[in-house]
Design an enzyme around this catalytic site. Structure first.
Site, PDB file in Angstrom:
ATOM      1  N   HIS A 144       0.842  -1.213   0.000  1.00  0.00           N
ATOM      2  CA  HIS A 144       0.000   0.000   0.000  1.00  0.00           C
ATOM      3  C   HIS A 144       0.873   1.258   0.000  1.00  0.00           C
ATOM      4  O   HIS A 144       0.669   2.175  -0.788  1.00  0.00           O
ATOM      5  CB  HIS A 144      -0.948   0.035   1.203  1.00  0.00           C
ATOM      6  CG  HIS A 144      -1.536   1.401   1.418  1.00  0.00           C
ATOM      7  ND1 HIS A 144      -2.617   1.865   0.708  1.00  0.00           N
ATOM      8  CD2 HIS A 144      -1.140   2.436   2.212  1.00  0.00           C
ATOM      9  CE1 HIS A 144      -2.873   3.118   1.060  1.00  0.00           C
ATOM     10  NE2 HIS A 144      -1.983   3.492   1.972  1.00  0.00           N
ATOM     11  N   HIS A 149       1.359   5.194  -2.697  1.00  0.00           N
ATOM     12  CA  HIS A 149       1.758   6.578  -2.407  1.00  0.00           C
ATOM     13  C   HIS A 149       2.954   7.099  -3.186  1.00  0.00           C
ATOM     14  O   HIS A 149       3.021   8.292  -3.480  1.00  0.00           O
ATOM     15  CB  HIS A 149       2.080   6.728  -0.917  1.00  0.00           C
ATOM     16  CG  HIS A 149       0.888   6.705  -0.024  1.00  0.00           C
ATOM     17  ND1 HIS A 149       0.068   7.792   0.155  1.00  0.00           N
ATOM     18  CD2 HIS A 149       0.370   5.722   0.761  1.00  0.00           C
ATOM     19  CE1 HIS A 149      -0.898   7.483   1.010  1.00  0.00           C
ATOM     20  NE2 HIS A 149      -0.747   6.220   1.389  1.00  0.00           N
ATOM     21  N   GLU A 190      -5.570   9.693   0.218  1.00  0.00           N
ATOM     22  CA  GLU A 190      -5.967   8.280   0.225  1.00  0.00           C
ATOM     23  C   GLU A 190      -7.084   7.944  -0.761  1.00  0.00           C
ATOM     24  O   GLU A 190      -7.049   6.901  -1.397  1.00  0.00           O
ATOM     25  CB  GLU A 190      -6.395   7.843   1.632  1.00  0.00           C
ATOM     26  CG  GLU A 190      -5.263   7.858   2.663  1.00  0.00           C
ATOM     27  CD  GLU A 190      -4.169   6.824   2.411  1.00  0.00           C
ATOM     28  OE1 GLU A 190      -4.307   5.983   1.501  1.00  0.00           O
ATOM     29  OE2 GLU A 190      -3.157   6.881   3.131  1.00  0.00           O
ATOM     30  N   SER A 209      -4.220   1.178  -4.495  1.00  0.00           N
ATOM     31  CA  SER A 209      -3.661  -0.077  -3.993  1.00  0.00           C
ATOM     32  C   SER A 209      -4.756  -1.089  -3.687  1.00  0.00           C
ATOM     33  O   SER A 209      -4.479  -2.156  -3.151  1.00  0.00           O
ATOM     34  CB  SER A 209      -2.803   0.179  -2.742  1.00  0.00           C
ATOM     35  OG  SER A 209      -3.606   0.664  -1.683  1.00  0.00           O
TER      36      SER A 209
HETATM   37 CO    CO Z   1      -1.905   5.314   2.839  1.00  0.00          CO
END
Ligand code: CO
Ligand code: PHE
Length: 292
Positions: A144, A149, A190, A209
């Site tokens: 993730h 990111h 996010e 993700s």
């Molecule tokens: Co995150």
């Protein structure tokens, strides 16, 4: 010693050091700033293979769902065959935008998290999920954190936004406004969507993700898609255990950066006077953005 909330990393708030679930990472070997060694040679061949399966599942469905900035930067993560070495990745990233990735044992306290972002150091969890967590994981793991990111940290404007967020977080801690600021992280970093000439696309790491939410967030008629509005976001609760009921859509990273540049002190004050908005609620007169 531990860390309380996951709200800043895109997962359910989790309390550690209680109940029957010990913290998952090795916090004992972390430094005072919560960074630690990645210990790359300790990954097993099975872990590298699992990373590859996760990577390939996401890469296979990116086109038409993820934003172009993300798609074109994914290559910087290097071969999907193994979990990247953070030091190598940092060298490439530093040259582009002055960011580095640093290993952390897992979720870290809010202030430590903000301080790292403010210093252009992105904390990435060292450990990888277990095979039985292939589809769903509660805490952020290396997949993730890296795949979700790091690609956008190659975008200069988004990279500056992340640093500004870190600095803003340190300030919010002093103003007791972390909960309001966390909603901004949640609904942008996010779970953010962006409008492009080709249509709505995802840029949020929690979406990018996720095996199922990538398609859902962009194409499902179910959730509400609302144009970016700072106060509206700070008032809106979010779902931690299901796909989001509301997504906020930016027009560009520059819009996001500019809209969040003003001093938040009076904004926090104003938002505290207004009622909270339930996840998924649509306000009277609010226009929604259509799914793809
Ligand atoms: Co995150
Ligand atoms: N402008 C914000 C403040 O004064 C800081 C910030 C910038 C917060 C970008 C989040 C994102 O508090």
């Amino acid at each position: 010693m531990l860390a309380e909330k996951a709200v800043n990393q895109g997962v359910a708030p989790v309390t550690y050091g209680q109940g029957d679930r010990p913290p998952r990472g090795d916090y004992a070997s972390a430094r005072a700033d919560y960074t630690c060694d990645q210990n790359w040679s300790a990954y097993t061949p099975e872990e590298h293979a699992l990373y590859r399966r996760l990577y390939e599942r996401q890469a296979a469905q990116m086109r038409g769902l993820a934003c172009d900035e993300f798609i074109s930067a994914v290559q910087h993560l290097g071969t999907p065959e193994r979990i990247p070495r953070f030091d190598e990745l940092s060298q490439t990233l530093y040259k582009r935008t002055g960011w580095e990735v640093v290993a952390v044992p897992g979720l870290i306290p809010e202030e430590a998290f903000f301080a790292l972002l403010a210093a252009r150091r992105f904390p990435v969890t060292g450990w990888l999920r277990k095979p039985e967590e292939f589809d769903y994981i509660v805490e952020p793991d290396v997949f993730h954190d890296l795949f979700g990111h790091v690609p956008l940290l190659f975008d200069p404007v988004f990279a500056d936004y992340m640093q500004a967020y870190g600095a803003g977080g340190l300030k919010a801690s002093r103003l007791d406004a972390c909960e309001l600021l966390a909603r901004l992280y949640w609904y942008t970093v996010e779970f953010g969507l962006i409008r492009t000439p080709q249509g709505v696309r995802a840029y949020g790491a929690g979406i990018l993700s996720s095996a199922g939410e990538l398609r859902y967030s962009v194409q499902s008629p179910e959730p509400s898609r609302v144009g970016f509005d700072l106060q509206r976001i700070m008032r809106t609760r979010y779902k931690i255990d299901s796909y989001q009921a509301t997504y906020f859509v930016i027009d560009s990273f520059q819009q996001l950066f500019d809209a969040t540049a003003p001093d938040f002190t009076p904004i926090y004050r104003a938002v505290r006077e207004l009622p909270e908005i339930e996840a998924g609620a649509v306000l009277p007169g609010e226009s929604l953005i259509a799914a793809e």
